[in-house]
Design a protein around this motif. Structure first.
Motif, short mmCIF file in Angstrom:
data_model
loop_
_atom_site.label_atom_id
_atom_site.label_comp_id
_atom_site.label_asym_id
_atom_site.label_seq_id
_atom_site.Cartn_x
_atom_site.Cartn_y
_atom_site.Cartn_z
N ASP A 132 36.98 90.01 -87.85
CA ASP A 132 37.06 91.27 -87.12
C ASP A 132 36.25 91.17 -85.84
N LEU A 133 36.63 91.91 -84.82
CA LEU A 133 35.90 91.86 -83.55
C LEU A 133 34.78 92.89 -83.46
N ALA B 60 41.72 95.73 -83.65
CA ALA B 60 42.43 96.93 -83.24
C ALA B 60 42.70 96.91 -81.74
N ARG B 61 42.12 95.93 -81.04
CA ARG B 61 42.30 95.83 -79.60
C ARG B 61 43.64 95.18 -79.29
N LYS C 12 45.52 95.35 -85.75
CA LYS C 12 45.48 96.36 -86.81
C LYS C 12 46.30 97.58 -86.41
N PRO C 13 46.93 98.25 -87.39
CA PRO C 13 47.02 97.87 -88.81
C PRO C 13 48.10 96.81 -89.02
N PHE C 14 47.91 95.97 -90.03
CA PHE C 14 48.91 94.97 -90.36
C PHE C 14 49.09 94.92 -91.87
N GLU D 130 42.30 90.52 -73.32
CA GLU D 130 41.37 90.24 -74.42
C GLU D 130 41.97 89.20 -75.37
N ILE D 131 43.24 89.39 -75.68
CA ILE D 131 43.92 88.45 -76.59
C ILE D 131 43.95 87.06 -75.98
N VAL D 132 44.27 86.98 -74.68
CA VAL D 132 44.29 85.70 -73.97
C VAL D 132 42.92 85.04 -74.04
N ARG D 133 41.88 85.82 -73.82
CA ARG D 133 40.52 85.28 -73.83
C ARG D 133 40.16 84.72 -75.21
#
Length: 239
Positions: free
Chosen positions: A52-53, A80-81, A101-103, A86-89
């Motif tokens: 989790d972040l 949840a971001r 999230k949610p998954f 952010e995902i790329v980073r």
């Protein structure tokens, strides 16, 4: 069955993940802080970490960097971001995959299976691979090292996997679906994952998509790696 470390500070989410993973026959340990996660990884062997972040003591992205300093265990980010930057980073910082999230339990299980297949495939290689040389690029799959013109490249694990796969097929156009299947061990996925790693790989090779040297993208077809034109035998030299 896999040994899983769940790093999640929300007790309700953590309990749900533990129950789902246990029901799927996995062995699960869980912690609620980044420092506890680092201690767990230092003392126990895990097959995968679900991270989790939003941790209370340290942001998950910083925890990821620290984890990468001590282990190559596959890490799936659970966040949840949904910010693309952010995902790329996170992918560039060494995450193997991410879930927003949610998954569902099924989605998590599928992603875990993909990263575990990849990790086990690498661990189960029967014989050392020969050193690959393409122009000024040298890739050593056994030592997991790569050099460009004699200078060692600082690559993440996924960047190295991508580079080694393409370098092993110089001049061959590899379809994106093949990259997902062979490098990411996924039957499906977002092209953004490939684009992110290609972009950072190009940067480390001293090139750009607009001015490629080794990595060439054929729109709608795939990607190929080949030596710069001046290094191809028989190529016309610039005047």
């Amino acid at each position: 069955m896999a040994s899983v470390l769940v790093v999640e500070d929300d007790p309700f989410v953590r309990s749900a993940l533990i129950r789902q993973l246990t029901d799927a026959a996995h062995t699960v340990r869980s912690v609620g802080t980044a420092l506890e996660a680092l201690r767990e990884v230092a003392h126990f062997r895990f097959d995968v970490v679900v991270l989790d972040l939003g941790l209370p003591d340290l942001d998950g992205s910083e925890a990821l960097k620290m984890l990468r300093g001590i282990t190559d265990v596959p890490v799936i980010i659970a966040t949840a971001r949904d910010d693309e930057a952010e995902i790329v980073r996170l992918l560039n910082a060494g995450a193997d995959d991410y879930l927003t999230k949610p998954f569902s339990a099924e989605h998590l299980s599928a992603r875990m299976a993909a990263v575990l297949r990849r990790a086990r495939s690498l661990a189960g290689e029967a014989a050392p691979s020969p050193v690959i040389r393409v122009g000024g690029l040298t890739v050593d799959p056994l030592r997991r090292q790569a050099e460009l013109d004699g200078v060692r490249l600082d690559l993440t694990r996924r960047e190295f996997d991508l580079l080694a796969f393409l370098a092993g097929r110089p001049g061959v156009v590899v379809a994106r679906r093949e990259l997902l299947a062979e490098v990411w061990q996924q039957a499906y996925g977002d092209d953004q994952t490939i684009d992110v790693h290609l972009s950072w790989l190009r940067r480390k090779l001293g090139e750009t998509a607009a001015r490629p040297r080794y990595l060439h993208t054929l729109r709608g077809v795939g990607v190929k790696l080949e030596p710069p034109a001046a290094q191809v035998p028989g190529a016309e030299q610039p005047r």
